[in-house]
Structures are given as structure tokens and as C-alpha cells.
Design an enzyme around this catalytic site. Structure first.
Site, PDB file in Angstrom:
ATOM      1  N   ASP B 320       0.855  -1.183   0.000  1.00 49.78           N
ATOM      2  CA  ASP B 320       0.000   0.000   0.000  1.00 49.78           C
ATOM      3  C   ASP B 320       0.886   1.225   0.000  1.00 49.78           C
ATOM      4  OD1 ASP B 320      -2.577  -0.952  -0.096  1.00 49.78           O
ATOM      5  OD2 ASP B 320      -2.517  -1.538   2.012  1.00 49.78           O
ATOM      6  N   ASP B 357      -8.406  22.898  11.114  1.00 52.11           N
ATOM      7  CA  ASP B 357      -8.214  21.558  10.559  1.00 52.11           C
ATOM      8  C   ASP B 357      -7.079  20.860  11.302  1.00 52.11           C
ATOM      9  OD1 ASP B 357      -7.823  19.325   9.091  1.00 52.11           O
ATOM     10  OD2 ASP B 357      -7.646  20.339   7.146  1.00 52.11           O
ATOM     11  N   PHE B 389     -14.787  18.552   7.181  1.00 53.24           N
ATOM     12  CA  PHE B 389     -14.780  17.730   5.977  1.00 53.24           C
ATOM     13  C   PHE B 389     -15.891  16.699   6.066  1.00 53.24           C
ATOM     14  CE2 PHE B 389     -13.568  13.811   3.879  1.00 53.24           C
ATOM     15  CZ  PHE B 389     -13.242  14.263   2.609  1.00 53.24           C
ATOM     16  N   THR B 393     -19.406  16.737   0.834  1.00 52.12           N
ATOM     17  CA  THR B 393     -18.875  17.997   0.275  1.00 52.12           C
ATOM     18  C   THR B 393     -17.451  17.840  -0.218  1.00 52.12           C
ATOM     19  OG1 THR B 393     -18.073  18.689   2.430  1.00 52.12           O
ATOM     20  CG2 THR B 393     -20.316  19.335   1.836  1.00 52.12           C
ATOM     21  N   MET B 395     -14.926  18.932   1.152  1.00 48.99           N
ATOM     22  CA  MET B 395     -14.250  20.218   1.373  1.00 48.99           C
ATOM     23  C   MET B 395     -14.241  20.480   2.865  1.00 48.99           C
ATOM     24  SD  MET B 395     -15.897  22.807  -1.412  1.00 48.99           S
ATOM     25  CE  MET B 395     -17.530  22.565  -0.814  1.00 48.99           C
ATOM     26  N   ASP B 530      -6.049  -4.221   5.725  1.00 51.49           N
ATOM     27  CA  ASP B 530      -6.705  -4.074   7.015  1.00 51.49           C
ATOM     28  C   ASP B 530      -8.231  -4.042   6.920  1.00 51.49           C
ATOM     29  OD1 ASP B 530      -6.794  -1.663   5.800  1.00 51.49           O
ATOM     30  OD2 ASP B 530      -5.762  -0.557   7.376  1.00 51.49           O
ATOM     31  N   ASP B 534     -10.502  -5.937   2.051  1.00 51.01           N
ATOM     32  CA  ASP B 534      -9.212  -6.541   1.712  1.00 51.01           C
ATOM     33  C   ASP B 534      -9.227  -8.053   1.944  1.00 51.01           C
ATOM     34  OD1 ASP B 534      -7.822  -4.351   0.890  1.00 51.01           O
ATOM     35  OD2 ASP B 534      -7.130  -3.817   2.899  1.00 51.01           O
TER      36      ASP B 534
END
Lengths: 176, 694, 563
Positions: B320, B357, B389, B393, B395, B530, B534
């Protein structure tokens, strides 16, 4: 399994015909047609040049101390530490010396075939004086005869040089 | 491509050899812990049971030989025959000891785990909603329990309600609590871990005795250990060598008789034991156990030895991107204004949008703005509304002083701006494309209907990872980067990290197809995962390493679990698998090579009576036939003890091509194996001679 | 100097054979050679096989066993009935039951151990129609098995490994028969006899010496005995007999013929698995061993014979001439016998029993390595590949990968079969030698005293179990004990290897191919070749060290002692 046994049986018979009869008989045909002298055993009126003989007495060039019985070919099979080999070699050396011949290794040892028709040029030369004396010939004549009879190694490198005892003795017999 | 991923909770382990610095129950112990040694000594005697011995054909022959020499020593006592008997017995004991030491390390870890399984009470929630207390061991699959702060979670399960911080240090060794919540990929909880805050409802997913903890105990204890395919193959080879040496030795009796010597049974058995591959025979199971143990030391639990072996064979690694190749978080690296704005404006707006944020990306924007334009992080007062977030959206941002500042994925922000009647500058798409091509993530910043510019969030490739991949390539392993990024971005990162290939915009199905395609070509594939989605791929892969933070489904599907949840460890796992095989090969070679010297010690001694000329073969000039035989036997026994550390630690693997590894190991263990015994048998002979008994 | 050029010529001859005969073999066994289709098709029809239908390894093995069993029975009966059958100019009677059993097994297993003297035991019919036929087919069986194993490596996910009957027939008619037809002519031209006329009686008037000279269809049998690495001669003296091997040229050709197919098969192997380098690696390993042993043998035979020296002739310029022919000389003789013992041929042009201790050591230990350098037709390659598998297994572990060879994973099954195929030989040799030296019936036949007597017995079983057929011929082996025990050794040495090899082929064919990477142990490199040589020497050394110590080694060290 059963089908395979049948196949095996048929295959055996086919191979018998093809390989057991076809192949050798074709070769016999070719041999008799094209190489009749060699394919029949390289025979001379005095024996085969490929099969050694016992030469009795000092008048002849001696071959190797073999049994010279082609019906029971093979060597002595005495090992390198054999007491018996020591003994037999000793008696051969004595016998040669009695004949006035200086022993060489092929003159005191028996061969692998038991019918080795050849000796080394060295062994032939070693006998020149003894043979010349026995026959009342000049050693130089006999020596020249030996030289003329030497076969060099094939193509100069395959095998060893040798002298064929039968042809040497035949030509020796013609000297007189 | 999401704008901002949720913060990962797992530690970012280093890529180095000692990944997973924190250790839990798998706490490393010294190679020769006193306690373990004492227990192993005890275990060596217990293993004398013929039923246990018969499982190891090589050592079983030694045991039988010991019994015969023992009987022989009673009927014809001599210092020599007793000495041989004792040393043969020690040979068996040393083999037992090696195995017991290897097991002892696992046992100690298992004991620590067992203490966790203390039988706590569980608060079971019945169908009618009432609670009752029952013993944790009585919980069945499907039961629901409630856990509150301070409770130990009674068994493995899924959270069906609530969020809690959980202390999993008992199992992973990681002291920082992790968040577990219902829904999604972080709903799994493990029995034996402790709830630190809040209240959760858990549906039990494991039957009693089959919890993760139970399995872990069994694994580290080696109780469920079965011989691996490769081990079986090697055992067959060793058994074949043992079988062939039986006639080799037995016929020496008639051979000797023919030569005029009578050969003693004790000497013949001594020769037999010296010839059969006792060194590798004695250490073989210890090597296997130690291989598993080395994984445990790195906080990886392998569900079977077969998986460890397969790891050594892996030819394709699916890695990954995030967390393995790149640091988990992207960092802001540049600001690009659209025409009409300056870079400083972009930085200012970007910083504003990120003040609230708390994601690492957000913080990195604040930091970059400060570094570049000395813009201080401003306090966010009550009048500023933080817009978080959301998946809809895509955003986040801030409403401040009437400004509505947003940052987010280009599509989302463009749509948002257009909805407000704003226009999109022509240059925007070009900037976005350029940033993507460089392998970075573009975030578009807007102030209301006006687009200001673009923030470049750069994926930071881990230091040293490139060298790691070079090593892999030298070992013949192909690395494939798996990422959700678009092909452009993926290609750029793949290039920078030096992986061989990449799978962009990866879906679980695409991942599965890739694995199958590789396997179709005969390759063995390893991967980490995980999430629940998967699970099929983890099951399909030859080596599937599930992250401990992952779902139970993932953990069930994989054949290894990484307690540290550090995907980089896959590389270490491959190395350990290889070391396991190399150790077996090296010791087999060493064991067989040793025989040459033993022959030169024993054969002249056997026949020198009838053939004195054979003393020429006694090239070590050993003192007497008896001292020669005994020296070889003693060497044969001591070499087992001497090699236990190597068997447990494993032969170090160097990431090189096969040829150079082979050359090195052949020289070391093959040629070395021929020379070493000459030196030591001579040395032992000198010591024996000094005692005057021989 | 002559010997140097002999070796050079041999290398050139074998190089050509490797390249061209090897390529021809590929096209024979891939079914592309068809010029004798008119012979081939009717044969299949008569046998009852569809040449297009392939067999699983089990069916292949059953066919091999069925054919061999019928061949043994057929040969046995023909020898028992010899007295009543035609083509018997010397009027030889039936061959005894024990000897018939031993000889039948011997020729069908490609051993050609001869407990009899041909000139006084076998009629022309027995020689050419019974024994020489087996020279062809046992050789073809060996090659077929080797090719089946190659197919196991080259195929993937396949349930079949070819059709035994097709391989058998094609080997005979496309490969062995045409070469034998041509080579026989050269031998006849040089002096080998080929006649159905019986023995000739010679009376040399010069000398008064009388001889009975046996003859027969010799050349045709001589050629196939070399080409098929059989070794069973027409006469007791085998290749030493001037009628079988008359000149230096035939001696050279004999050596060339017995090495030709085993060497060429390494090319065939490389081509068929798609990597010539792999074939070259195997050839290199064979060559290293072969020339090392040629070195030991020729140097040893160029020394003086200790017994002759003791008798007074210390200086022996032409080397040990005891049991050797003058026309070949010491080194060429040693080359022939070494080549013959390293190819499971067992023909000799000089008496091995009379070799110097180290010369005998070279012959004996050459066989003890398992007949792989280059070994018998087919058998040399498949046995070598068993060693390669064991080497790959140990080597592969040392590089940290589940070992794989030619793209096939080497796991428990492969190791089991390879170990079985390799170890059955030493076990058989040692156990039977142990029995023989322990009982009167075994000891009574010994011709030489001391350690050499032990060597003779050890040599007999080594030769039988390796399907070689040569002997330290002093040992009298035409006894019930030796006829039965060497017969068992020959059967075990043949079929206890062939069956595991075919099983291995089946297991391998069913597997997929693992792609090669830089983590794969390269099996086409000098390092691997070295490792393979090491494994072969170690396995041979560890199993036979004590036994050899009591034979040739003691003899060599017994300076001045005679027995």
C-alpha cells in the site's frame, strides 16, 4: 497390464526379426561382399594375423607370454600386488634371459586378450640378436626386417606402434 | 481521491530492521535467559520419551545407538565404551536442549499472554435489553456485551454501538490508546484489551477458546506447530542419508572380518552417529520454532510455519502506498496562485481555511504558510464557524467575517464556486494537472465565489525506501505499489520511490485480479491489508499480513497479523522467511561436510590393526584409535551446542542476488564445514591424550 | 604425445556428436524425424499402439516394466533352448538356468555383465538374435526414460509424459540402427570378423602350432554394444580381442561411440527444456568428472606394475602392460576402460583386474559415483538430474528460497524420489558385498589374495548395481550365488531408479512453472556446476569411503607387500 504384455511380446518378435536377423545378416552380406578377408578373420595359410601364436624355440620372434588359446580368451587377471604375478613374471624374465633376450615389459607380461598378436618394436629389436644368432643371419638383416614390419600408430596418434609377430615370422621364414 | 484522509491511528514504524520499537507481550528476551535455560534443561529430559524421539528419525537412531552402547558397556566395561556411551547420550540431550530452548522462549511469552486471559466478568445484554453478569468464558458467538471505561473487553468482537478509546498495549505493546468505533474498518476489538473511556456495545465474534488471544498463545507456544512443506522435504533427505549410512556402517563388520580385523560394536555405532546428519537433525525443529519466534519478536504473528516459509519465496510484494511507501500524511509543499492573485494571498487563505483543521495535512498547510510568508497561526474565535470535511462535500474550511473560505478537491470546489455564480479561471485546470503529474495532490482554495489558487500537498516518500526496493530487486522480488491515486500521481510516486510497478485507482477487485494474475504466472504474492474489503485478497495472497488495527474479517483472512500494524514490515517478514530457509540449508551443508573429517578420524582407527598402512589416512595424526573415535564423537556432540545460537538467531540474510549468497554460504558452511572439524577433532584429541586415559 | 592427440580427437568427435546428434535426438523425440515412417507405422500397427496417444507416468512405467519382463523371459527361454535352435555351428548346449537368468537380466538391464565366456557358451543365434537385440532395446529404453524425464521438466500442468512404445521404437530405428549399420562397416574394414562360418582350425606349418579360432557375427554386435553403452562382448576377452577391436582406430571409435549418445543427450536436454545453457552446465559437470578420472586412470596405468617391478623389471617405459594389448598401449587402454566404466558400458580393451591400484581405483570409483559422467545412454542423464535435484534442494535452501530447478519447485515428493533413485545403488552394493564377503559362496570365487580379493567382490556388485558390466574378472562369478545376487543387483540398479525417475517426471510434468528471478538459484552457472560436482563427490565419497579404503586404497599403500 495385459495389453502391455501383449505389446511387449509383439515388439520382442518384431525386434527379433529386425535387429536379431535383419541387421546382422545385412552386415554379414556387406562383410562377405566387400571385406571378405577381414570379415572372415584375416586368415593366412599360417593362421590369423589377428590371433597370436606360441612360437617355439629361439629361431622365431617371440610374442607375448599368452596362453594363445582363442577358445579361452582373456588375461591372467592377476592383481598388481599378486605374489603369483611376481612369480610368473620372474620365470618369464629368466626364460627370456636364457634365450639371450633382454626382457621388455610386453615380453614379460601377458595381454588382455590372451591372444595378442603383436609386440612393441622395442621388444622386436630386443630379439634381433638372438634370432639372428639362432638362424645364422646377420643381425643387420634381421634388424632391417623388423624395421620394415613396424606399424606406426594409426594416423600417427591412435594407439601404439607395434610389430605383428606372425607376419614378421612369415617374412623371416622367407629370408632363407 | 479524497481530500483529506482520516488520521491513521497506528504508529509509523521505521522501515529499518528493528521496526516496531514498542514491544508488547512479544517483549524480547535475551537469547539465553536464565529462566528459559533452566526450564529447557528440565525439558531435555522430558523429551527423552521415545514417542517424542521417534518423530525425529536422525536423533532416534542416536538414541537407539546409545542404548546399544550402554548395554555393550555393561557387558564389556571399559573407559572407552563408557565415554562413548556418555557422549552419545549427551548428543541426544543436546538436541533435546536445543529444541527446548527454542520452545522455552515461546512458552515464556505464552505465559505472559495467559495472564491476560484472567477470567473477567462480562455484562451480557439479553434480547429483552436487560443486562446480566456472566463469566467471559461462557460467551458464545453472537452474544452482545456492554463495556464501559475501565472494563476489560471479555472476548473478540465488533462494536455495534458507540465509540471508545481502547488500550491495546497488552497485545500490541503500543501504549497510546486507539479509537474504536462502530461501523467501518475500525470496529474490531480484541479480548483482553481495556476500554479507557466511553461506553461501547460489542457483539462477540469468537467462540470460547478460539479468540485471538487463544490463538496467539497457541502460536507462540508452538503447540499447533506442524512441519512445513520444506521441513518435510528436508526431513526426508536427512532420513534418506540416515538410512544409507546404516548399511555403510553395518557392512564394515563383515568387511573388517574379511580383512582380518574384528570391529567393535561401540566403534561402529560411534561411526554411525558421526556420519548421520545429527547436527542439522538436532537443530531442525529448533530452527523452525525460532523462525516463528523471530517474527513474534517483531510483533508479527504467523498463523502457520507454512506462511513463514512462503514469505521467503515471495516474488511479488503488493505494498500500500500510504504508510508503506509514503509517510501516512501528505505535506503542503507549494502554493500556486491563479492569475490575479499572489502566492501570499493563496498562503493566507489556505492558512485561514486550515486553522481549525487538525489533520496532519491541515497542520502542514499552516506551518508552510508560516515558513514562507511568516503568517502566524491565528486564534479562531467563537464568531468563526468551522466547516468540517464530509464525504459529501469533500471540502473543509472556515466561515469568518462573512468570508466563506474553503479548500478541497478541485472538482468539489469548482462545483461549489460555480453554484455561487463564480467563474473558474482557465489556468486552474492546468495548475491542477501539473501538480497531479508531479505525484502530488492539488487542493483548490476558494474565498466565496472566487478561486484563489492551489495548494500542493506532496506525498512524502519514506527515507531509505528506495534503497529497500533496490534490495528487493536484487533478491528477485518485484514490488508493486497499490494506491487509490490516479495513474498520473501514482506513476510519479512510483518513480520517486523506485517500485517496479503500480496499481492506480485500486479497487479491491483490481487488487484481487492482480494477485491472481501474478499467481497464474507461478509467482508467490505477499500483501498487507486491514479493511474488510481486503479480506478476499488477503486470503488469496500466499502471504497475507493483516494489520492488527484492521477488521476481524481481515485478520481471519490473512495468515499473519502484524500487531504494530506497520505495513513496511512485510519486507522484514520476507527476510525472516528467507533466513529460516538459509539457516536450514547452511546447517545441512555444514552437517554433511563435517563427515569428511570424521571419516579421516575413524576409518584408519577401525582397520589399522589389520592394515597398518592405513595410518597414512590418519592425517590429523590422532593419538590412538580410541582417542580418534572418541574425539569425533565428542566433536559431533559439542557442535550441536555450539550451533544453537546460530539456529535460534538464524543465518543473517543479506539482500543480494542468489549467486553471491550461495557463494558465500557454500564457502562458509560447505568449505568451512569440511575444515572446522579437522581442527577441533585434533584439539579434542590433544585434550583426551593429555588425560592419559586413551 | 599420441595420447594428447587422441584426447583432442575425442573431444572434437564428441563436440560434433553433442551438437548434431543432440539436435537429431531432439527431432526424433519430438516426433519431427519421419524419414523411416514406412517402417515405423506398420510397427505401431502390429504392436497395437496409437502413436498420437500419450501415457501418464504410471502407464509409461508399466509399459517399461512389461517390455523388460517379457524381454527377460524371452531371453531366458532362448538361452535355455539354445541346444535345439539353429545357427549353432559349434554345437553348444543349453545355458544353465542360473546363468541364463543372470544373462537375461544382464542384457535387458543394459548391464551386460557376462558370467560366461562367449566363445564357448553362446551360439551365433544367441549372440546375434538374443543378446544383441537387447543391446538395442535396453539402450532405447534408457534413452526413452531420460526423454520422459526431460518432458517432465519442460511441460507444465501436463498429465502425460510421452508414449513409451513410440519412444522405444523411434530410438531403435532412427537412432541406434542407422549408426550401427554404418559403424559396423568400418569395424569390418579394420578387421572385425562378421561371418556365420564356424570356428577355423589352424595348423601353422612354420611352427607346428595348432589353434582353433572361433569366429562369428562379431562386428555387428561390437558396434551396438558400444553405441548403446551395453558392453557385452562376443568373446570372453571383450574389447581386448583383436577380432572385436582390431586396431587403434576401432579402439578410438569404440570410445567415441560409447560416449556419443550420453554426451549428445545433454544437448537434447538443453534444447527440449528451452535453455541450452542448462544442458551445457550438466555436460560441464560430466566433463569435469570424466576427465578427472581419465587423468587418474591414465597416469596410474602409465606407472610400472608393482608385481612386475618386484619380479625384476623395474623400468617399464610403456607403463603397466599386464593385461593390455600392444596395439593400444597403456594410456589408450586406460582411456577405454575409464570411459567404459564412466558410461555404464562395461566393455574393456584391457584386463581391469590387472590395473595398478590407482588404475583400479579409477575404474571402481568411476562407477561408484552413480554412472553419471556421462553415464549410460539415458541412464546417465536421468541419474545426473537426480543429483541436480538434490543439489538444487540444498543450494536453494542456502539462498533462502523453496528450491526450484528449471522452473519446477523441488518439494518433499521430488526430494523423496531423487533420494531414493540415488541411494538405492550404494545400499545395494554395500549390502550384497557385505553378504558376499561374509559367506563361503562369496569368498570362494576370489582369484587374488589380500585386499585385491576384496576389491574383486566389491567391484562385481558395484558393476552390477550400476548396470556397468565390467569386472575384476579374476572373480569366478558363474556360480549360483553370484548369478543370483548380481542378477538382483542389476534389476534393482535398473528399475529401482527408472521407476522413481518416471514418477518424478509425472510429478514434475503436473506442476506449473515458476518464473525465474534474480532470487532464483541459477542452475546454469559455474557455481552451481561446482556445487553439483561437490554433491556427487560427497555422496559417493561418504557412502564408499570405508569400502574403497579396504580395497584399492590399501593396495596402493601396501608398498612392497604382496598377497
Amino acid at each position: 497390464m495385459l495389453i502391455n504384455l501383449r505389446r511387449a511380446l509383439v515388439a520382442s518378435l518384431l525386434f527379433l526379426a529386425l535387429l536379431g536377423f535383419g541387421y546382422p545378416l545385412v552386415e554379414v552380406g556387406i562383410g562377405q561382399a566387400a571385406f571378405s578377408a577381414t570379415a572372415n578373420g584375416s586368415l593366412t595359410p599360417y593362421g590369423s594375423t589377428l590371433i597370436g601364436q606360441r612360437w617355439l624355440g629361439p629361431r622365431w620372434f617371440q610374442g607375448r607370454p599368452d596362453s594363445d588359446n582363442p577358445m579361452a580368451s582373456g588375461g591372467s587377471n592377476l592383481g598388481p600386488r599378486s605374489e603369483q604375478l611376481v612369480k610368473s613374471t620372474k620365470s618369464q624374465i629368466t626364460a627370456l634371459e636364457k634365450m639371450g633376450i633382454a626382457p621388455t615389459s610386453d615380453l614379460v607380461t601377458s595381454s588382455g586378450s590372451g591372444v595378442d598378436p603383436d609386440i612393441s618394436p622395442r621388444s622386436a629389436f630386443a630379439q634381433v640378436d638372438a634370432v639372428a644368432k639362432a638362424r645364422g643371419l646377420a643381425p643387420a638383416t634381421v634388424r632391417a626386417l623388423v624395421v620394415s614390419q613396424i606399424h606406426l600408430a594409426q594416423f600417427g596418434f591412435l594407439g601404439s606402434s607395434y610389430v605383428n609377430v606372425l607376419t614378421l615370422n612369415i617374412s623371416l621364414s622367407r629370408l632363407q | 481521491m479524497t481530500l483529506s484522509q482520516e488520521p491513521r491511528t497506528e504508529p509509523q514504524g521505521s522501515t529499518g530492521d528493528n521496526a516496531g520499537g514498542a514491544r508488547g507481550v512479544a517483549q524480547g528476551r535475551g537469547l539465553f535467559d536464565r529462566e528459559i535455560l533452566l526450564q529447557a534443561l528440565n525439558g531435555s529430559f522430558k523429551k527423552l520419551d521415545p514417542r517424542i524421539q521417534v518423530r525425529n528419525p536422525v536423533m532416534f537412531v542416536v538414541l537407539i545407538g546409545t542404548i546399544i552402547t550402554f548395554i555393550e558397556s555393561i557387558s564389556h566395561p571399559s573407559i572407552f565404551s563408557w565415554s562413548v556411551t556418555v557422549w552419545l547420550f549427551l548428543t541426544v540431550m543436546f538436541a533435546n536442549f536445543a529444541e527446548a530452548v527454542a520452545e522455552g522462549r515461546g512458552k515464556a511469552q505464552a505465559d505472559a499472554l495467559r495472564r491476560l486471559r484472567s477470567d473477567t466478568d462480562a455484562r451480557i445484554v439479553k434480547d429483552d435489553g436487560t443486562e446480566a453478569r456472566i463469566q467471559a468464558s461462557q460467551l458464545r458467538q453472537g452474544d452482545c456485551v456492554v463495556c464501559e471505561a475501565g472494563d476489560v473487553i471479555p472476548s473478540d468482537g465488533e462494536i455495534i454501538e458507540g465509540v471508545a478509546s481502547v488500550d491495546e498495549s497488552a497485545i500490541t505493546g503500543e501504549s497510546a490508546p486507539v479509537i474504536r468505533e462502530s461501523g467501518g474498518d475500525r470496529s474490531a476489538v480484541t479480548g483482553g484489551t481495556k476500554v479507557l473511556s466511553d461506553r461501547i456495545m460489542v457483539r462477540i465474534t469468537a467462540e470460547p477458546g478460539h479468540t485471538f488471544l487463544d490463538r496467539m498463545i497457541k502460536l507462540v507456544e508452538g503447540a499447533s506447530r506442524q512441519k512445513t512443506p520444506n521441513e518435510i522435504a528436508l526431513t526426508i533427505l536427512l532420513a534418506a542419508l540416515t538410512i544409507v549410512f546404516l548399511p555403510v556402517v553395518v557392512v564394515l563388520e563383515p568387511f573388517g572380518h574379511f580383512a582380518g580385523t574384528s570391529v567393535s560394536v561401540v566403534v561402529l555405532i560411534a561411526l554411525l552417529v558421526c556420519l548421520i546428519p545429527t547436527t542439522i537433525g538436532a537443530l531442525l525443529s529448533a530452527i523452525g520454532i525460532a523462525g516463528m519466534d523471530r517474527l513474534v519478536q517483531r510483533n508479527v504473528l504467523a498463523m502457520s510455519g507454512r506462511a513463514v516459509e512462503a514469505a521467503g519465496d515471495v516474488q511479488t510484494l503488493l505494498l500500500d502506498k500510504t504508510g508503506t511507501i509514503t509517510l501516512g500524511n501528505r505535506m503542503a509543499s507549494s502554493f500556486y496562485p491563479v492569475p490575479g492573485h499572489t502566492e501570499a494571498e493563496v498562503a493566507d487563505t489556505a492558512q485561514l481555511s486550515s486553522l481549525a483543521d487538525e489533520t496532519p495535512e491541515g497542520r502542514s498547510i499552516v506551518v508552510l504558510a508560516k515558513e514562507r510568508f511568516d503568517l502566524r497561526g491565528r486564534e479562531v474565535g467563537d464568531d468563526h464557524a468551522f466547516v468540517p470535511f464530509t464525504a459529501q462535500t469533500r471540502m473543509s474550511g472556515l466561515d469568518i467575517d462573512g468570508h466563506r473560505i474553503r479548500k478541497g478537491a478541485s472538482d468539489s470546489v469548482k462545483r461549489w464556486v460555480q453554484e455561487q455564480g463564480g467563474s473558474i479561471p482557465n489556468e486552474l485546470d492546468e495548475i491542477v494537472a501539473r501538480v497531479s503529474r508531479a505525484g502530488s495532490t492539488p487542493l483548490v482554495v476558494a474565498d466565496g465565489p472566487e478561486i484563489i489558487g492551489v495548494i500542493e500537498l506532496k506525498d512524502v516518500v519514506k527515507q531509505g525506501i528506495r534503497e529497500r526496493f533496490d534490495d528487493m530487486r536484487a533478491m528477485g522480488i518485484r514490488t508493486v505499489m497499490i494506491t487509490g491515486d490516479n495513474p498520473l500521481t501514482a506513476a510519479a510516486i512510483a518513480q520517486e520511490a523506485g517500485v517496479d510497478d503500480f496499481l492506480a485507482e485500486a479497487t479491491p477487485e483490481a487488487k484481487m485480479d492482480l494477485i491472481k494474475a501474478e499467481q497464474q504466472g507461478g509467482k508467490l504474492v505477499a500483501m498487507t491489508g486491514d479493511g474488510t474489503n481486503d479480506a478476499p485478497a488477503l486470503a488469496q495472497a500466499d502471504v497475507g499480513v493483516a494489520m492488527n488495527t484492521g477488521t476481524n474479517a481481515a485478520k481471519e483472512a490473512g495468515n499473519m497479523v502484524d500487531l504494530d500494524s506497520n505495513p513496511t514490515k512485510l519486507i522484514d517478514i520476507v527476510q525472516i522467511g528467507k533466513e529460516l530457509l538459509i539457516t536450514r540449508g547452511a546447517l545441512t551443508t555444514f552437517s554433511i561436510a563435517n563427515d569428511v573429517a570424521k571419516y579421516f578420524a575413524i576409518v584408519p582407527a577401525l582397520f589399522v590393526a589389520s592394515y597398518p598402512q592405513l595410518k597414512v589416512l590418519n592425517i590429523m595424526k590422532l593419538h590412538s584409535p580410541q582417542s580418534a573415535v572418541l574425539s569425533a564423537v565428542i566433536f559431533n556432540a559439542l557442535v550441536i551446542i555450539a550451533l544453537i545460537p546460530l539456529a535460534l538467531k538464524g543465518v543473517k540474510f543479506r539482500p543480494q542476488g542468489a549467486t553471491s549468497i550461495l557463494r558465500r554460504n557454500v564457502l562458509l558452511y560447505g568449505v568451512g564445514g569440511v575444515i572446522v572439524p579437522f581442527v577441533f577433532i585434533k584439539l579434542i584429541d590433544l585434550i583426551l591424550t593429555a588425560t592419559g586415559a586413551f | 604425445m599420441g595420447f594428447f592427440w587422441t584426447v583432442v580427437a575425442l573431444v572434437v568427435f564428441l563436440g560434433l556428436s553433442w551438437r548434431f546428434l543432440g539436435a537429431y535426438l531432439v527431432s526424433i523425440y519430438e516426433g519431427r524425424t519421419k524419414w523411416l515412417g514406412f517402417v515405423e507405422r506398420p510397427i505401431y500397427k502390429l504392436i497395437g499402439v496409437d502413436p498420437e496417444v500419450e501415457q501418464s507416468w504410471q502407464r509409461y512405467a508399466i509399459s517399461v516394466v512389461a517390455y523388460s519382463a517379457v524381454a527377460i523371459l524371452f531371453t531366458y527361454l532362448m538361452l535355455r533352448l539354445q541346444g535345439s535352435l539353429p545357427l549353432n555351428p559349434n554345437h553348444l548346449g543349453a545355458v544353465s538356468p542360473a546363468l541364463s537368468w543372470n544373462t537375461a537380466v544382464s542384457f535387458v538391464t543394459n548391464t551386460n555383465w557376462q558370467a560366461y565366456a562367449g566363445e564357448t557358451t553362446m551360439s551365433y543365434l544367441s549372440q546375434m538374435a538374443v543378446l544383441a537385440v537387447q543391446n538395442f532395446t535396453s539402450a532405447s529404453v534408457g534413452i526413452a526414460v531420460a526423454v520422459a524425464l526431460i518432458r517432465g521438466f519442460s511441460r507444465k500442468n501436463s498429465t502425460t509424459i510421452g508414449n513409451f512404445w513410440v519412444d522405444l521404437v523411434r530410438g531403435v530405428i532412427y537412432l541406434l540402427l542407422p549408426i550401427a549399420l554404418v559403424a559396423s562397416v568400418i569395424f569390418m574394414a579394420q578387421g572385425a570378423v562378421q561371418t556365420l562360418g564356424g570356428a577355423v582350425h589352424v595348423h601353422d606349418v612354420l611352427n607346428g602350432f595348432k589353434q582353433i579360432i572361433p569366429r562369428g557375427p562379431v562386428a555387428s554386435q561390437e558396434v551396438i554394444k558400444q553405441l548403446g553403452t551395453n558392453g557385452g562382448g562376443f568373446f570372453n576377452a571383450n574389447g581386448a580381442s583383436p577380432f572385436e577391436n582390431p586396431t587403434g582406430l576401432t579402439n578410438f571409435l569404440s570410445i567415441g561411440l560409447l560416449l556419443a549418445i550420453p554426451v549428445a543427450l545433454t544437448y537434447t536436454f538443453g534444447k527440449m527444456i528451452g535453455s541450452l545453457r542448462q544442458g551445457v552446465t550438466i555436460l560441464a559437470v560430466m566433463a569435469v568428472l570424466f576427465f578427472s578420472w581419465v587423468g587418474i586412470g591414465t597416469v596410474a596405468e602409465h606407472q610400472a606394475n608393482p608385481a612386475v617391478a618386484k619380479a625384476g623389471l623395474v623400468h617399464q617405459a610403456s607403463g603397466n602392460m599386464v593385461g593390455k594389448e600392444v596395439r593400444f598401449g597403456d594410456t589408450s587402454s586406460a582411456l577405454y576402460n575409464v570411459a567404459s566404466t564412466q558410461t555404464s558400458t562395461g566393455s574393456v580393451d584391457s584386463a581391469s583386474d590387472s590395473y595398478t591400484p590407482m588404475g583400479g581405483f579409477a575404474l571402481l570409483t568411476g562407477m561408484m559415483l552413480g554412472e553419471i559422467s556421462p553415464g549410460g545412454v539415458g541412464s546417465g542423464l536421468y541419474t545426473m538430474l537426480l543429483f541436480a535435484i538434490i543439489t538444487v534442494f540444498i543450494g536453494g535452501l542456502m539462498v533462502g528460497r523453496t528450491p526450484e530447478y528449471l522452473g519446477k519447485k523441488i518439494q518433499a515428493k521430488e526430494v523423496k524420489l531423487a533420494a531414493l533413485g540415488i541411494l538405492v545403488m550404494p545400499i545395494t552394493v554395500l549390502v550384497l558385498t557385505g553378504i558376499a564377503v561374509a559367506i563361503h559362496a562369496g569368498r570362494v570365487g576370489v582369484a587374488n589374495g589380500g585386499p585385491h580379493g576384496f576389491s574383486e567382490i566389491l567391484y562385481a556388485f558395484t558393476s552390477a548395481a550400476n548396470n556397468n558390466g565390467s569386472a575384476f574378472a579374476g572373480l569366478s562369478v558363474n556360480t549360483t550365488f553370484y548369478n543370483v545376487t548380481t542378477g538382483v543387483a542389476m534389476l534393482v540398479g535398473r528399475f529401482a531408479i527408472i521407476i522413481p525417475v518416471l514418477a518424478l517426471s509425472g510429478v514434475l510434468a503436473a506442476k506449473g512453472l515458476v518464473p525465474e528471478s534474480s532470487g532464483t538459484l541459477r542452475t546454469d552457472k559455474a557455481l552451481f556446476a561446482g556445487l553439483l560436482v561437490g554433491v556427487i563427490l560427497i555422496v559417493g565419497g561418504l557412502t564408499f569411503f570405508p569400502a574403497v579404503s579396504l580395497g584399492p586404497v590399501v593396495e596402493q599403500l601396501s608398498n612392497g607387500r604382496f598377497f
